[in-house]
Design an enzyme around this catalytic site. Sequence first.
Site, PDB file in Angstrom:
ATOM      1  N   GLY A 168      40.389  53.398  34.639  1.00  7.04           N
ATOM      2  CA  GLY A 168      40.147  53.481  35.876  1.00  7.04           C
ATOM      3  C   GLY A 168      41.037  52.330  36.739  1.00  7.04           C
ATOM      4  N   GLN A 192      33.291  56.196  39.769  1.00  5.58           N
ATOM      5  CA  GLN A 192      31.977  56.454  39.971  1.00  5.58           C
ATOM      6  C   GLN A 192      31.458  57.770  40.308  1.00  5.58           C
ATOM      7  OE1 GLN A 192      29.962  54.730  38.011  1.00  5.58           O
ATOM      8  NE2 GLN A 192      31.036  52.473  38.104  1.00  5.58           N
ATOM      9  N   SER A 224      38.024  57.541  35.488  1.00  3.90           N
ATOM     10  CA  SER A 224      37.922  56.791  34.086  1.00  3.90           C
ATOM     11  C   SER A 224      36.975  57.695  33.319  1.00  3.90           C
ATOM     12  CB  SER A 224      37.438  55.523  34.638  1.00  3.90           C
ATOM     13  OG  SER A 224      36.838  54.622  33.355  1.00  3.90           O
ATOM     14  N   CYS A 238      30.619  36.329  37.543  1.00  7.72           N
ATOM     15  CA  CYS A 238      30.804  34.666  37.055  1.00  7.72           C
ATOM     16  C   CYS A 238      32.142  34.330  37.408  1.00  7.72           C
ATOM     17  CB  CYS A 238      30.457  34.508  35.473  1.00  7.72           C
ATOM     18  SG  CYS A 238      29.522  33.294  35.121  1.00  7.72           S
TER      19      CYS A 238
HETATM   20  N1  PLP Z   1      36.610  51.624  39.932  1.00  7.49           N
HETATM   21  C1  PLP Z   1      35.420  51.617  40.147  1.00  7.49           C
HETATM   22  C2  PLP Z   1      34.545  51.945  41.308  1.00  7.49           C
HETATM   23  C3  PLP Z   1      34.729  51.247  38.825  1.00  7.49           C
HETATM   24  O1  PLP Z   1      33.339  51.081  38.719  1.00  7.49           O
HETATM   25  C4  PLP Z   1      35.340  50.904  37.883  1.00  7.49           C
HETATM   26  C5  PLP Z   1      34.732  50.212  36.568  1.00  7.49           C
HETATM   27  O2  PLP Z   1      33.560  49.829  36.697  1.00  7.49           O
HETATM   28  C6  PLP Z   1      36.895  50.772  37.904  1.00  7.49           C
HETATM   29  C7  PLP Z   1      37.553  51.127  38.951  1.00  7.49           C
HETATM   30  C8  PLP Z   1      37.689  50.465  36.698  1.00  7.49           C
HETATM   31  O3  PLP Z   1      37.572  51.262  35.787  1.00  7.49           O
HETATM   32  P1  PLP Z   1      37.830  51.080  34.077  1.00  7.49           P
HETATM   33  O4  PLP Z   1      36.864  50.309  33.792  1.00  7.49           O
HETATM   34  O5  PLP Z   1      37.888  52.361  33.405  1.00  7.49           O
HETATM   35  O6  PLP Z   1      39.116  50.162  34.134  1.00  7.49           O
END
Ligand code: PLP
Length: 384
Positions: free
Chosen positions: A71, A176, A196, A322
């Site tokens: 993602g 998501q 993703s 954090c």
């Molecule tokens: N975009 C959203 C809305 C996400 O929730 C996440 C991951 O939590 C990402 C992008 C990034 O995806 P990846 O963990 O596959 O790099």
Amino acid sequence: MQRYYFDHNATTPVSPEVLEVLVPALLEVYGNASSIHHYGQLAKQRLEIARRQTAALIHCDPNEIVFTSGGTESDNLAVLGAARERPGHLITAAIEHPAVLSSCAQLEREGIEVIYVAVGPDGVVDPVDIRRALQPNTSLISVMHANNEVGTIQPVKEIARIAHEAGVLMHVDGVQAAGRIAVNVQDLDADLYSVSGHKLGAPKGIGALYVRKGTKLRPVLFGGRHERDRRAGTENVPGAVALGQASEWTRANLSGETARLAELRDRLEQGIMNRVPSAGVNGARGPRIPNTTNIYFDGIEGEAIVISLDLKGFAVSSGSACSSGAVEPSHVLLAMGLPRDRAKSSLRFSLGRENTREQVDALIGAVAESVAHLRKLSPTYAHA
Ligand code: PLP
């Protein structure tokens, strides 16, 4: 100790049917998809089958799928690639994932102006605010389909209409949403859509970006001419095979899973509200993906509840980040107008395929116990 996983928005376990195709792919399909011999051709063939399966999940043409490492890379390629190709002004939302926000921050360092549109207390972007933010040189709007922390679904179809009326490209971070709700990129009229693998039962290290035919993107990786010159690097064929299989399973089971997860999520919310005072659901008024709830517990820190629940065998997450040694409240909850203390007291529960009613009931009991215990120790909680 029996352990239960309620953190599916962070990542999902590799699903059984994915494992079934992934292991043989790792063992047998090791050729480089660019090689002309048998091994290369087998890899190429498997890659194209996976491309068709992934395309079917979001209803696009297979040629419009670019495989990426996940993602984050999909979001980077979409935002950086589109904005650098058509330099201009950019609009995004304050509740985006860091994969989009940090790409925007990079573009700002490169001299591109970015407007971060606020959200209401419901955690939803108002398309009117997007229209207001448009400038004559706006070149890209990037708004997520579903928020990772509170699960709110954004009006991306309406925003895409506004974008296209103004001749602006529309990117949707669907990380998501794909696999959680039905997604049709043609119906949404998106130009770019991020997916993703590890959020829908495939392993980490594979993702996809839908790039509508004819959309020009400046690459962010340089090397070979892979993925039609849009993403250099030897293709992760076993990863793509896994994403293809996960997409197929998800598509076939989506409506049943959506209803089942929504029922479990509602049961969890109801159970917690019945047993825990001074708690409430963040973003409950907006439309939401079925597997996610975000709940505040006044008077205690989310981290303390995460640790307490972990000791009881339940994995959940606090949205806090954090940074430089201090726990910062979630930027999403702050953008929704929550006071800092309430934002810091919030937890995200995200359900998935393996979760059952029994697990949810056990979780409700554990949350009630942990919160009651921690509040007894809390100097800030006003005890009745
Ligand atoms: N975009 C959203 C809305 C996400 O929730 C996440 C991951 O939590 C990402 C992008 C990034 O995806 P990846 O963990 O596959 O790099």
